[in-house]
Design a protein around this motif. Structure first.
Motif, PDB file in Angstrom:
ATOM      1  N   GLU A  90      43.196  39.403  35.157  1.00 57.19           N
ATOM      2  CA  GLU A  90      44.372  40.135  34.674  1.00 57.19           C
ATOM      3  C   GLU A  90      44.568  38.751  36.051  1.00 57.19           C
ATOM      4  OE1 GLU A  90      45.221  43.917  33.498  1.00 57.19           O
ATOM      5  OE2 GLU A  90      45.255  44.170  35.853  1.00 57.19           O
ATOM      6  N   GLU A  91      44.352  38.580  37.572  1.00 58.73           N
ATOM      7  CA  GLU A  91      44.873  38.071  38.237  1.00 58.73           C
ATOM      8  C   GLU A  91      44.411  36.191  38.299  1.00 58.73           C
ATOM      9  OE1 GLU A  91      46.228  38.993  41.509  1.00 58.73           O
ATOM     10  OE2 GLU A  91      45.417  41.321  41.741  1.00 58.73           O
ATOM     11  N   SER A 117      33.293  33.818  39.747  1.00 53.82           N
ATOM     12  CA  SER A 117      33.284  35.832  39.498  1.00 53.82           C
ATOM     13  C   SER A 117      32.280  36.111  39.877  1.00 53.82           C
ATOM     14  CB  SER A 117      34.787  35.742  38.658  1.00 53.82           C
ATOM     15  OG  SER A 117      35.671  34.697  37.842  1.00 53.82           O
ATOM     16  N   HIS A 170      34.958  40.533  42.448  1.00 54.40           N
ATOM     17  CA  HIS A 170      36.107  39.788  41.823  1.00 54.40           C
ATOM     18  C   HIS A 170      37.160  40.329  41.716  1.00 54.40           C
ATOM     19  CE1 HIS A 170      33.126  40.721  38.018  1.00 54.40           C
ATOM     20  NE2 HIS A 170      34.472  41.583  38.074  1.00 54.40           N
ATOM     21  N   GLU A 171      37.119  41.338  41.605  1.00 54.04           N
ATOM     22  CA  GLU A 171      38.462  42.319  41.684  1.00 54.04           C
ATOM     23  C   GLU A 171      39.546  41.993  42.643  1.00 54.04           C
ATOM     24  OE1 GLU A 171      35.665  45.461  43.665  1.00 54.04           O
ATOM     25  OE2 GLU A 171      35.592  43.313  41.838  1.00 54.04           O
ATOM     26  N   ASN A 172      38.499  41.375  44.066  1.00 51.42           N
ATOM     27  CA  ASN A 172      39.897  41.384  45.209  1.00 51.42           C
ATOM     28  C   ASN A 172      39.534  39.859  45.523  1.00 51.42           C
ATOM     29  OD1 ASN A 172      39.455  44.243  46.171  1.00 51.42           O
ATOM     30  ND2 ASN A 172      37.619  43.777  46.620  1.00 51.42           N
ATOM     31  N   THR A 182      28.468  44.561  37.053  1.00 55.35           N
ATOM     32  CA  THR A 182      29.499  44.404  36.539  1.00 55.35           C
ATOM     33  C   THR A 182      30.337  45.854  36.117  1.00 55.35           C
ATOM     34  OG1 THR A 182      28.348  43.194  34.611  1.00 55.35           O
ATOM     35  CG2 THR A 182      29.426  42.827  36.732  1.00 55.35           C
ATOM     36  N   THR A 229      37.094  46.030  36.603  1.00 58.11           N
ATOM     37  CA  THR A 229      36.880  45.104  37.982  1.00 58.11           C
ATOM     38  C   THR A 229      37.039  43.909  37.258  1.00 58.11           C
ATOM     39  OG1 THR A 229      34.218  45.285  37.929  1.00 58.11           O
ATOM     40  CG2 THR A 229      35.845  46.404  39.431  1.00 58.11           C
ATOM     41  N   THR A 230      36.510  43.396  36.233  1.00 58.79           N
ATOM     42  CA  THR A 230      36.403  42.586  35.591  1.00 58.79           C
ATOM     43  C   THR A 230      37.295  42.094  34.847  1.00 58.79           C
ATOM     44  OG1 THR A 230      33.879  42.517  34.902  1.00 58.79           O
ATOM     45  CG2 THR A 230      35.106  41.636  34.049  1.00 58.79           C
ATOM     46  N   LYS A 281      41.182  43.168  36.162  1.00 60.98           N
ATOM     47  CA  LYS A 281      41.400  43.451  37.369  1.00 60.98           C
ATOM     48  C   LYS A 281      41.456  41.524  37.800  1.00 60.98           C
ATOM     49  CE  LYS A 281      43.599  44.535  41.381  1.00 60.98           C
ATOM     50  NZ  LYS A 281      45.507  43.854  41.150  1.00 60.98           N
ATOM     51  N   ALA A 282      40.201  41.446  37.713  1.00 60.02           N
ATOM     52  CA  ALA A 282      40.150  39.962  38.402  1.00 60.02           C
ATOM     53  C   ALA A 282      40.676  38.805  36.657  1.00 60.02           C
ATOM     54  CB  ALA A 282      38.918  39.530  38.241  1.00 60.02           C
TER      55      ALA A 282
END
Length: 192
Positions: A122-123, A26, A80-82, A112, A116-117, A119-120
């Motif tokens: 969660e994905e 990530s 990494h959120e994407n 970081t 965003t961390t 969100k990443a």
């Protein structure tokens, strides 16, 4: 001897990664974790590596080429959120690793962040296979790092215990804020 967080993170990952697996770095940084993962998954596996900095992509690309691991490695110049837009929701991953903070020997203002961390995370949790692990090494020796660490801890503490086991590993009597480690493991689910 007790292992430092970074070395312990590799042990935790080695235990669950097999040749042919799909995994995620990530925060590719200087490419050390990307290369480590690429060797574990082998030519039949796949490593997705993410970073927002061109320098990180350049450093990692060079390292991957030197070790002939280009076939199993895809570098993404994005946060990494994407990763949800890059890795199909049906793709099962056996592991992911984060090194939270900033790129060593680089611009320390690029760090970081918890939004965003999380969100990443969660994905990744949507794609994590049973007994898969997500390992976060958290460097919190800067103001943004302290905030990120607390928010990430709050998030992982709220994960349902019937689905995930969450480990926290940290030296508590050391100076200079040594990194801490969090490992999330997905428990086997009872199938009807």
């Amino acid at each position: 001897m007790l292992k430092r967080s970074l070395h312990y993170s590799h042990e935790l990952l080695k235990e669950v990664i097999n040749p042919g697996d799909t995994v995620v770095d990530s925060t590719m940084g200087n490419g050390n974790d990307t290369l480590f993962l690429a060797k574990l998954v082998g030519e039949d596996g796949y490593v997705h590596a993410f970073d927002v900095q061109g320098q990180a992509l350049e450093n990692t690309s060079q390292k991957i080429k030197e070790h002939h691991c280009e076939k199993q490695t895809k570098l993404h110049l994005t946060g990494h959120e994407n990763l949800g837009a890059v890795i199909d929701i049906t793709e099962q991953i056996s592991s992911a690793v984060f090194n939270l903070g900033y790129l060593p020997k680089s611009d320390k203002s690029i760090v970081t962040h918890e939004a965003t961390t999380i969100k990443a995370l969660e994905e990744l949790l949507l794609r994590l296979k049973e007994l898969g692990r997500i390992v976060l090494v958290i460097y919190d020796g800067h103001d943004a790092g302290k905030i990120e660490k607390q928010k990430v801890l709050n998030f992982v503490e709220s994960l349902p215990q019937d689905v995930y086991s969450v480990l926290s590993y940290q030296f508590i009597n050391q100076r200079n804020n040594p990194p801490s480690l969090i490992c999330i493991e997905k428990k086997p689910q009872k199938h009807l």
